[in-house]
Design an enzyme around this catalytic site. Structure first.
Site, PDB file in Angstrom:
ATOM      1  N   ARG A  32       0.792  -1.139   0.020  1.00 53.14           N
ATOM      2  CA  ARG A  32       0.133   0.057  -0.180  1.00 53.14           C
ATOM      3  C   ARG A  32       0.956   1.324   0.077  1.00 53.14           C
ATOM      4  O   ARG A  32       0.553   2.310  -0.539  1.00 53.14           O
ATOM      5  CB  ARG A  32      -0.908   0.120   1.242  1.00 53.14           C
ATOM      6  N   ILE A  58      -7.360   7.457  -1.066  1.00 58.31           N
ATOM      7  CA  ILE A  58      -7.165   5.925  -1.070  1.00 58.31           C
ATOM      8  C   ILE A  58      -8.030   5.328   0.016  1.00 58.31           C
ATOM      9  O   ILE A  58      -7.989   5.797   1.251  1.00 58.31           O
ATOM     10  CB  ILE A  58      -5.625   5.524  -0.945  1.00 58.31           C
ATOM     11  N   SER A  59      -8.893   4.520  -0.209  1.00 60.37           N
ATOM     12  CA  SER A  59      -9.976   3.917   0.640  1.00 60.37           C
ATOM     13  C   SER A  59      -9.315   3.310   1.883  1.00 60.37           C
ATOM     14  O   SER A  59      -8.054   2.907   1.470  1.00 60.37           O
ATOM     15  CB  SER A  59     -10.882   3.347   0.169  1.00 60.37           C
ATOM     16  N   GLN A  60      -9.551   3.141   2.924  1.00 63.08           N
ATOM     17  CA  GLN A  60      -9.120   2.328   4.206  1.00 63.08           C
ATOM     18  C   GLN A  60      -9.241   0.838   3.743  1.00 63.08           C
ATOM     19  O   GLN A  60     -10.061   0.510   3.102  1.00 63.08           O
ATOM     20  CB  GLN A  60     -10.147   2.621   5.531  1.00 63.08           C
ATOM     21  N   PRO A  61      -8.368   0.146   4.107  1.00 60.47           N
ATOM     22  CA  PRO A  61      -8.134  -0.927   3.972  1.00 60.47           C
ATOM     23  C   PRO A  61      -9.532  -2.058   4.144  1.00 60.47           C
ATOM     24  O   PRO A  61      -9.707  -3.007   3.291  1.00 60.47           O
ATOM     25  CB  PRO A  61      -6.975  -1.788   4.667  1.00 60.47           C
TER      26      PRO A  61
END
Length: 208
Positions: A32, A58-61
């Protein structure tokens, strides 16, 4: 062997209800930190969203894993992503299926994502600069469509580009947003509400 930071994230995702080991393996395989600004590198494996510029994130995992799991992918799935962004979600998908199509309205983000994917030897991705509301008709139909920004309502073009049995996963709404899963079955669309979410808006049109 994954690092302690990666393992800690995977354990957290399992605790949050992520069950698909293939999805978790893909998250572990994609670095990431390669998809964010160096200033945020220490937070790369934290379970949080991070800015990537141009008003995008960037979206949270957890959300990446949740949405990917909801797609019910197989290696043969024909996948369309709306909102390439940093390319992180794209890379996760590329580890799970034979080929990914991805549309990004911001030209600069598209080119950055293409470079990152190439640097990671992920060559099973086709990207296109265009209006995500319109999908990618020339490559349709798709078994799975994932949208990484929130339209106020489900775009009709994306629903019609689903193949029979296909699944569309996307956040929907303006002030209040909910993650939706749409399944095409027998000429009908079955829509389920999954959970409350917060995404940047899916803007119409394209930017140079």
């Amino acid at each position: 062997m994954v690092s302690r930071r990666v393992q800690a994230l995977l354990d957290q995702l399992r605790a949050q209800g992520i069950k698909d080991e293939q999805v978790l393996n893909a998250l572990a395989a994609v670095p990431r930190e390669k998809f964010i600004d160096e200033a945020f590198e220490q937070k790369a494996w934290d379970n949080i969203a991070l800015p990537i510029g141009q008003g995008q994130t960037i979206s949270q995992p957890y959300m990446v894993a949740r949405m990917t799991e909801l797609l019910e992918l197989t290696p043969q799935s024909r996948v369309l992503e709306i909102g390439t962004g940093s390319g992180y979600q794209t890379a996760i998908l590329a580890h799970l299926v034979q080929h990914v199509c991805s549309v990004e309205r911001i030209k600069g983000l598209q080119w950055q994502a293409r470079r990152r994917l190439k640097n990671l030897d992920l060559h099973n991705v086709s990207t296109r600069h265009g209006d995500g509301w319109q999908g990618w008709q020339a490559r349709a139909p798709f078994d799975a469509i994932i949208v990484t920004a929130a339209p106020p309502e489900i775009p009709t073009a994306l629903m019609t580009q689903l193949d029979e049995g296909g699944i569309l996963v996307l956040p929907v709404g303006e002030e209040h947003q909910y993650l939706k899963r749409v399944r095409r079955r027998g000429g009908e669309f079955i829509i389920d509400t999954v959970e409350a979410v917060r995404f940047v808006p899916l803007v119409k049109g394209e930017l140079a």
